[in-house]
Motif scaffolding. Structure first.
Motif, PDB file in Angstrom:
ATOM      1  N   UNK A 190       0.832  -1.207   0.000  1.00  0.00           N
ATOM      2  CA  UNK A 190       0.000   0.000   0.000  1.00  0.00           C
ATOM      3  C   UNK A 190       0.866   1.255   0.000  1.00  0.00           C
ATOM      4  N   UNK A 191       2.032   1.167   0.624  1.00  0.00           N
ATOM      5  CA  UNK A 191       2.983   2.275   0.610  1.00  0.00           C
ATOM      6  C   UNK A 191       3.469   2.530  -0.817  1.00  0.00           C
ATOM      7  N   UNK A 192       3.747   1.471  -1.539  1.00  0.00           N
ATOM      8  CA  UNK A 192       4.177   1.582  -2.936  1.00  0.00           C
ATOM      9  C   UNK A 192       3.136   2.333  -3.755  1.00  0.00           C
ATOM     10  N   UNK A 193       1.891   1.938  -3.618  1.00  0.00           N
ATOM     11  CA  UNK A 193       0.822   2.599  -4.372  1.00  0.00           C
ATOM     12  C   UNK A 193       0.672   4.062  -3.954  1.00  0.00           C
ATOM     13  N   UNK A 194       0.800   4.312  -2.675  1.00  0.00           N
ATOM     14  CA  UNK A 194       0.658   5.680  -2.159  1.00  0.00           C
ATOM     15  C   UNK A 194       1.710   6.605  -2.756  1.00  0.00           C
ATOM     16  N   UNK A 195       2.964   6.194  -2.705  1.00  0.00           N
ATOM     17  CA  UNK A 195       4.024   7.054  -3.230  1.00  0.00           C
ATOM     18  C   UNK A 195       3.945   7.171  -4.748  1.00  0.00           C
ATOM     19  N   UNK A 196       3.520   6.106  -5.411  1.00  0.00           N
ATOM     20  CA  UNK A 196       3.351   6.187  -6.863  1.00  0.00           C
ATOM     21  C   UNK A 196       2.320   7.251  -7.217  1.00  0.00           C
ATOM     22  N   UNK A 197       1.222   7.286  -6.468  1.00  0.00           N
ATOM     23  CA  UNK A 197       0.192   8.297  -6.704  1.00  0.00           C
ATOM     24  C   UNK A 197       0.729   9.695  -6.419  1.00  0.00           C
ATOM     25  N   UNK A 198       1.410   9.866  -5.303  1.00  0.00           N
ATOM     26  CA  UNK A 198       1.955  11.180  -4.968  1.00  0.00           C
ATOM     27  C   UNK A 198       2.969  11.645  -6.009  1.00  0.00           C
ATOM     28  N   UNK A 199       3.765  10.733  -6.510  1.00  0.00           N
ATOM     29  CA  UNK A 199       4.735  11.088  -7.547  1.00  0.00           C
ATOM     30  C   UNK A 199       4.023  11.545  -8.819  1.00  0.00           C
ATOM     31  N   UNK A 200       2.943  10.867  -9.156  1.00  0.00           N
ATOM     32  CA  UNK A 200       2.188  11.256 -10.341  1.00  0.00           C
ATOM     33  C   UNK A 200       1.557  12.635 -10.156  1.00  0.00           C
ATOM     34  N   UNK A 202       6.375  19.929 -10.154  1.00  0.00           N
ATOM     35  CA  UNK A 202       5.651  21.119 -10.613  1.00  0.00           C
ATOM     36  C   UNK A 202       4.516  21.480  -9.660  1.00  0.00           C
ATOM     37  N   UNK A 203       3.855  20.459  -9.120  1.00  0.00           N
ATOM     38  CA  UNK A 203       2.809  20.671  -8.122  1.00  0.00           C
ATOM     39  C   UNK A 203       3.416  20.481  -6.737  1.00  0.00           C
ATOM     40  N   UNK A 204       3.306  21.503  -5.924  1.00  0.00           N
ATOM     41  CA  UNK A 204       3.977  21.504  -4.621  1.00  0.00           C
ATOM     42  C   UNK A 204       3.108  20.780  -3.590  1.00  0.00           C
ATOM     43  N   UNK A 205       3.647  19.691  -3.064  1.00  0.00           N
ATOM     44  CA  UNK A 205       2.897  18.825  -2.153  1.00  0.00           C
ATOM     45  C   UNK A 205       3.450  18.927  -0.737  1.00  0.00           C
ATOM     46  N   UNK A 206       2.549  19.030   0.227  1.00  0.00           N
ATOM     47  CA  UNK A 206       2.893  18.915   1.635  1.00  0.00           C
ATOM     48  C   UNK A 206       2.401  17.569   2.137  1.00  0.00           C
ATOM     49  N   UNK A 207       3.281  16.802   2.734  1.00  0.00           N
ATOM     50  CA  UNK A 207       2.935  15.462   3.221  1.00  0.00           C
ATOM     51  C   UNK A 207       2.832  15.502   4.743  1.00  0.00           C
ATOM     52  N   UNK A 208       1.622  15.332   5.237  1.00  0.00           N
ATOM     53  CA  UNK A 208       1.376  15.301   6.677  1.00  0.00           C
ATOM     54  C   UNK A 208       1.266  13.835   7.086  1.00  0.00           C
ATOM     55  N   UNK A 236      -9.162  27.044  -6.830  1.00  0.00           N
ATOM     56  CA  UNK A 236      -8.064  27.987  -7.020  1.00  0.00           C
ATOM     57  C   UNK A 236      -6.730  27.293  -7.271  1.00  0.00           C
ATOM     58  N   UNK A 237      -6.713  25.969  -7.248  1.00  0.00           N
ATOM     59  CA  UNK A 237      -5.473  25.251  -7.533  1.00  0.00           C
ATOM     60  C   UNK A 237      -5.100  25.428  -8.999  1.00  0.00           C
ATOM     61  N   UNK A 238      -3.814  25.401  -9.305  1.00  0.00           N
ATOM     62  CA  UNK A 238      -3.398  25.563 -10.702  1.00  0.00           C
ATOM     63  C   UNK A 238      -3.910  24.427 -11.575  1.00  0.00           C
ATOM     64  N   UNK A 239      -4.145  24.737 -12.838  1.00  0.00           N
ATOM     65  CA  UNK A 239      -4.687  23.746 -13.769  1.00  0.00           C
ATOM     66  C   UNK A 239      -3.774  22.536 -13.896  1.00  0.00           C
ATOM     67  N   UNK A 240      -2.487  22.730 -13.665  1.00  0.00           N
ATOM     68  CA  UNK A 240      -1.554  21.610 -13.826  1.00  0.00           C
ATOM     69  C   UNK A 240      -1.830  20.484 -12.832  1.00  0.00           C
ATOM     70  N   UNK A 241      -2.462  20.792 -11.689  1.00  0.00           N
ATOM     71  CA  UNK A 241      -2.808  19.731 -10.747  1.00  0.00           C
ATOM     72  C   UNK A 241      -3.928  18.865 -11.313  1.00  0.00           C
ATOM     73  N   UNK A 242      -4.921  19.491 -11.924  1.00  0.00           N
ATOM     74  CA  UNK A 242      -5.997  18.721 -12.565  1.00  0.00           C
ATOM     75  C   UNK A 242      -5.447  17.892 -13.717  1.00  0.00           C
ATOM     76  N   UNK A 243      -4.505  18.457 -14.461  1.00  0.00           N
ATOM     77  CA  UNK A 243      -3.893  17.716 -15.565  1.00  0.00           C
ATOM     78  C   UNK A 243      -3.155  16.490 -15.038  1.00  0.00           C
ATOM     79  N   UNK A 244      -2.371  16.672 -13.975  1.00  0.00           N
ATOM     80  CA  UNK A 244      -1.642  15.545 -13.385  1.00  0.00           C
ATOM     81  C   UNK A 244      -2.604  14.489 -12.856  1.00  0.00           C
ATOM     82  N   UNK A 245      -3.732  14.942 -12.315  1.00  0.00           N
ATOM     83  CA  UNK A 245      -4.737  14.008 -11.804  1.00  0.00           C
ATOM     84  C   UNK A 245      -5.321  13.169 -12.934  1.00  0.00           C
TER      85      UNK A 245
END
Length: 242
Positions: A10-20, A26-32, A208-217
């Motif tokens: 599950x960790x593998x899948x989680x980080x794969x998603x965050x990397x994508x 380009x998209x700035x992520x905060x990991x809590x 208000x998030x940049x369009x590039x986040x939707x594109x990455x999604x």
């Protein structure tokens, strides 16, 4: 999140998603991490996939190698190994231990909000997922993220990604309930789900998030076959009625 989960499937899948979603930083992520102490259980021991590289490495070869190295020795199975590896490009981390008590929890969330003030997406990684019936401040409440906390980050313009473990109930209705609750604190967000064998990741993209986040999604939804991660857009009630 616990250190003992590092390298699990599950960790593998989680980080794969965050990397994508990071799109190379380009998209700035905060990991809590919402880190909690080890409980001595066998949770987090789904490591057999690392012995099957022909089957599993193809989903994200670089990440697979990072996790194989981290899991090769018990002392390496720590979140520090993930942070220092650069597995999630450009990410910032809140890696303090999350306490159960209200005052300590409040300070933890204030620190996270300050640390992530320039982040566009904040990922919450509780042991179990969104709150249930356990009141905040009680023993084991650190295993959950509470809706008022998500609302607070969303009000500052952050998109939200939430780890949600599947309980032993019918999944379709459970996911629908989770989306309804998330949508209530992020009423104008576009909602997405990324479903895996044991976990669903709930994504609320702030308008208000940049369009590039939707594109990455959207690219993330097409990146893998559904046996690894299945990404889907969730139409709003208005869209569904049209």
């Amino acid at each position: 999140m616990k250190h003992q989960y590092v390298g699990d499937i599950s960790d593998y899948r989680k980080y794969a998603l965050l990397r994508a979603l990071s799109a190379g930083g380009s998209n700035r992520i905060g990991v809590c991490w919402m880190l909690t102490d080890s409980d001595g259980s066998s949770d987090g021991n789904k490591l057999a996939y690392l012995q099957q590289p022909k089957r599993h490495r193809r989903f994200d070869p670089e990440l697979f190698d990072i996790l194989a190295h981290a899991a090769s020795e018990p002392d390496r199975r720590r979140l520090d190994a993930i942070e220092e590896s650069g597995a999630i490009p450009g990410a910032l981390y809140c890696n303090d231990t999350l306490p159960d008590d209200l005052a300590g929890r409040g300070m933890f969330m204030e620190h996270a909000a300050s640390a992530f003030r320039d982040r566009e997406l904040v990922f919450f990684d509780p042991d179990n997922g969104m709150e249930t019936t356990l009141p905040k401040g009680r023993k084991n409440s650190s295993k959950y993220v509470y809706l008022d906390e998500l609302a607070g980050f969303y009000r500052t313009g952050k998109s939200l990604l939430v780890y949600q473990h599947f309980p032993r109930i019918e999944r379709r209705a459970f996911v629908a309930s989770c989306l309804n609750r998330l949508g209530a604190v992020a009423p104008d967000a576009s909602l997405w789900t990324f479903t895996t064998a044991h976990v669903v990741f709930l994504l609320a993209i702030h308008p208000e998030s940049p369009a590039r986040l939707a594109v990455a999604t959207m690219e993330g939804c097409r990146r893998w076959d559904s046996s690894f991660i299945k990404g889907e857009y969730v139409p709003s009630l208005r869209e569904a009625a049209e």
